[in-house]
Scaffold this motif. Structure first.
Motif, PDB file in Angstrom:
ATOM      1  N   ASP A 132     -23.987   6.206  23.371  1.00 38.32           N
ATOM      2  CA  ASP A 132     -24.839   5.018  23.046  1.00 38.32           C
ATOM      3  C   ASP A 132     -26.126   5.494  22.330  1.00 38.32           C
ATOM      4  O   ASP A 132     -27.165   5.092  22.302  1.00 38.32           O
ATOM      5  N   THR A 136     -18.636   3.846  16.405  1.00 40.03           N
ATOM      6  CA  THR A 136     -20.151   3.906  16.584  1.00 40.03           C
ATOM      7  C   THR A 136     -20.530   5.375  17.100  1.00 40.03           C
ATOM      8  O   THR A 136     -19.786   6.200  17.184  1.00 40.03           O
ATOM      9  N   ARG A 169     -20.672  -3.707  20.906  1.00 40.02           N
ATOM     10  CA  ARG A 169     -20.577  -2.720  22.054  1.00 40.02           C
ATOM     11  C   ARG A 169     -19.279  -2.141  22.021  1.00 40.02           C
ATOM     12  O   ARG A 169     -18.232  -2.644  21.558  1.00 40.02           O
ATOM     13  N   ASP A 170     -19.234  -0.710  22.393  1.00 38.59           N
ATOM     14  CA  ASP A 170     -18.170  -0.268  22.587  1.00 38.59           C
ATOM     15  C   ASP A 170     -16.870  -0.931  23.443  1.00 38.59           C
ATOM     16  O   ASP A 170     -17.352  -1.350  24.689  1.00 38.59           O
ATOM     17  N   GLN A 227     -15.033   1.460  18.990  1.00 42.66           N
ATOM     18  CA  GLN A 227     -14.821   2.787  19.430  1.00 42.66           C
ATOM     19  C   GLN A 227     -16.078   3.730  19.407  1.00 42.66           C
ATOM     20  O   GLN A 227     -16.392   4.078  18.203  1.00 42.66           O
ATOM     21  N   PRO A 228     -16.357   4.461  20.379  1.00 45.61           N
ATOM     22  CA  PRO A 228     -17.378   5.704  20.070  1.00 45.61           C
ATOM     23  C   PRO A 228     -16.775   6.822  19.361  1.00 45.61           C
ATOM     24  O   PRO A 228     -15.651   6.897  19.274  1.00 45.61           O
TER      25      PRO A 228
END
Length: 223
Positions: free
Chosen positions: A61, A57, A134-135, A158-159
């Protein structure tokens, strides 16, 4: 104690210490060291093997697309086509694209296909923040092939930071910018009005000139 007895005791102590050291090394190499595996998803079904499956991602955020990454091996004698990638626990739509041009994603016989990263095929989720998960979550990913069928695997969300920057989404989307500043009049309206006025005036002048010429010609004809 005689010198010979002391030498024998020292030799025995050295032997015991050596054996203990070797035993410790052996235990470390077998149980602890060899038991470590990379923390990456991996599975095999038929001729297909998949490694390093993740959902990457945007960092911090941020809004924007996410991508599914994986390394796919084909151990068979015939090429296979990756027909789709889905995240069954979400409403995400994953769009597949080859590294160049358009067309299906092919895993050649005894070859590999890499999803994600510069110069590789891609699997993109447009609304990544809202649909990818969500991460830190474990995410179910299903790869569908024309011959092997579905291959299911659980990867992680994973971000796009650290190691994953080489494989994650290229960049955050640019904000949409209006071609006209807010509150300014459309140039087409003013130009249109000006153009219509000019055209009308020109037409009127042209008509007047024509009428005048006709009247002069009539007077001369009467004389």
């Amino acid at each position: 104690m005689s010198c010979s007895l002391r030498r024998g005791a020292l030799a025995a102590s050295a032997l015991v210490f050596s054996l203990l050291s070797l035993t410790a090394c052996a235990a470390g190499n077998s149980a602890a060291t060899n038991g470590i595996r990379p923390d990456n998803a991996e599975t095999s079904v038929g001729d297909i093997k998949i490694q390093n499956a993740n959902v990457i991602t945007q960092p911090d955020d941020a809004e924007g697309p996410a991508v599914v990454t994986a390394k796919i091996f084909n151990n068979g004698n015939r090429a296979q086509t990756l027909e789709s990638v889905t995240l069954p626990r979400t409403s995400a739509e994953v769009k597949l694209a080859p590294a160049k041009g358009s067309g299906p994603l092919t895993v050649p016989a005894h070859g590999t296909l890499i999803l994600g990263g510069k110069g590789n095929a891609s699997a993109v989720i447009e609304n990544g923040r809202g649909e990818a998960g969500r991460d830190g979550d474990a995410q179910r990913i299903v790869f569908a092939f024309n011959r092997t069928g579905e291959v299911r695997i659980t990867g992680f969300v994973q971000p796009n930071r650290g190691y994953f920057t080489e494989f994650g989404p290229s960049s955050e989307p640019s904000p949409s910018v209006s071609t006209l500043p807010t509150g300014s009049a459309s140039p087409s309206a003013s130009e249109s009005a000006s153009g219509e006025a000019t055209s009308t005036a020109g037409a009127a002048g042209s008509g007047a000139g024509t009428d005048g010429a006709s009247a002069t010609a009539g007077e001369h004809a009467g004389h």
